[in-house]
Write a protein that holds these residues in place. Sequence first.
Motif, mmCIF file in Angstrom:
data_model
loop_
_atom_site.group_PDB
_atom_site.id
_atom_site.type_symbol
_atom_site.label_atom_id
_atom_site.label_comp_id
_atom_site.label_asym_id
_atom_site.label_seq_id
_atom_site.Cartn_x
_atom_site.Cartn_y
_atom_site.Cartn_z
ATOM 1 N N ASP A 32 0.864 -1.185 0.000
ATOM 2 C CA ASP A 32 0.000 0.000 0.000
ATOM 3 C C ASP A 32 0.897 1.230 0.000
ATOM 4 O O ASP A 32 1.875 1.286 0.741
ATOM 5 C CB ASP A 32 -0.929 0.024 1.217
ATOM 6 C CG ASP A 32 -2.034 1.050 1.061
ATOM 7 O OD1 ASP A 32 -3.200 0.646 0.916
ATOM 8 O OD2 ASP A 32 -1.738 2.279 1.044
ATOM 9 N N SER A 41 -11.451 3.370 3.886
ATOM 10 C CA SER A 41 -11.712 2.402 4.954
ATOM 11 C C SER A 41 -11.475 2.979 6.346
ATOM 12 O O SER A 41 -11.851 2.377 7.345
ATOM 13 C CB SER A 41 -10.848 1.159 4.755
ATOM 14 O OG SER A 41 -11.149 0.571 3.516
ATOM 15 N N THR A 382 -19.119 -3.367 4.354
ATOM 16 C CA THR A 382 -20.155 -4.406 4.416
ATOM 17 C C THR A 382 -19.767 -5.630 3.575
ATOM 18 O O THR A 382 -20.015 -6.768 3.977
ATOM 19 C CB THR A 382 -21.478 -3.824 3.863
ATOM 20 O OG1 THR A 382 -21.755 -2.597 4.527
ATOM 21 C CG2 THR A 382 -22.626 -4.784 4.028
#
Length: 412
Positions: A32, A41, A382
């Motif tokens: 990342d 996030s 989700t």
Amino acid sequence: MKTDVIVIGAGVVGISAALELQRRGYAVQVFDRSGVAAEASAGNAGAFAFPEVEPLATPGILKKAPKWLLDPLGPLSIPPAYALRIAPWMWRFWRASRPSRYQALVAAQVSLMQLCQAATERQIADTGGAAMMQRDGQLQLYESAAEFRAALPTWELRRRHGIAFDLLESPEAIAEIQPGLSPRFTHAGFTPHWWNTVDPKRWVEHLAQVFRDRGGVIETRPVRALELSDTGVWVRFDQGAADAGKVVVAAGAWSHHLTRTVGDRIPLETERGYNTTLPPGAFDLRLHVTFSRHGFVASRINGGVRIGGAVELGGLDLPPNYKRAETLLNKTRQFLPGLNTQGGTQWMGFRPSLPDSIPVIGRSPKSPHLIFAFGHGHLGLTQSAGTAELVGALVDGTDPAIPVAPFTPTRF
Ligand SMILES: Cc1cc2nc3c(=O)[nH]c(=O)nc-3n(C[C@H](O)[C@H](O)[C@H](O)COP(=O)(O)OP(=O)(O)OC[C@H]3O[C@@H](n4cnc5c(N)ncnc54)[C@H](O)[C@@H]3O)c2cc1C
């Protein structure tokens, strides 16, 4: 140790995929550019919104959009500087809202949500994360009988798909679940199977720690390009490169920049969202509350309250307009009369959004070794654990738990 799979992106989707691949026995390395949970996030509303099965591209939605757009700080805005750039995406969005396509998208979303709820339970059990969940449900609020009636088709859709809920038709009934709301909210829907994490950033950090404890490697390093080979994929950095038999692109709203380097053009855009997080004591919020007409929510984060949402179709480069966060907070003063608005922290995040409201989960048409997992829009938290299991099956070459055809990157 030789790396079997490289995952690009340490947001909730990338870290969940990395953990699942590790559980299946692969040696996994994550890259990342900024570290764990650095983008969308980190600051989202923290909801595991399994009942949200209706795509944003609903039939008739574009008739409502002009009214929203009249208010530059309203629930939907398109900064003039970005209006032309977003036009092709809007055209695809409109095509996705046609009734025939809409039905197929609902079916895809329902099957993904069912998988995600079960997969999230497995992820929580596997990582010992139960204490980080608040299983209180969600209240969706309406301000008149007419507004409530207009929403009934959505509730009927949920009923058809076996989603549990209660409809409340008085402020008194609502107050039994959440005291302290303005009496302007006359009707509501309560969905019990809706959870929130105590903090989405801490949730991803928790998953990342479990991944590391089991031998996984997370490196802070931007990936500049991908390159295909017969046996795998090369990942190119500013200096040097790494290769693996399989590479998973889970770089959120920036994923299309990487897929483009191997010739895969995917119409990914960003729906920017804003919020303010107030410290503990701001309000006694018992559960996740959605202010339907206004397009934003209040959720409990680390004992405080996070207020935000809205959609700004402004691309990845325009500076944030924090007046949008202030507007949402000011409106909430009227909705939650006892709210203490002092001491808040503002945030803006980039939802990675595809025009048909469902993610891309599938193999690149250019190579079976390259797997895409991005574009979850409003629902990335989700859908992270379910997406991870599908990625696991795609890497394994085994049958996925649900058909992945609706999520193919070639559908555009
Ligand atoms: C205001 C708001 C509220 C939301 N509320 C909810 C909610 O309640 N529930 C829900 O389910 N979803 C919610 N969402 C959506 C959710 O936050 C996103 O769908 C989800 O976080 C996307 O996760 P991701 O891992 O795909 O992307 P990200 O979290 O954005 O992670 C992508 C990662 O890729 C890295 N990266 C990018 N390019 C490169 C590169 N070239 N090299 C290396 N690394 C790279 C970035 O640094 C980043 O860490 C909300 C979003 C917003 C904005």
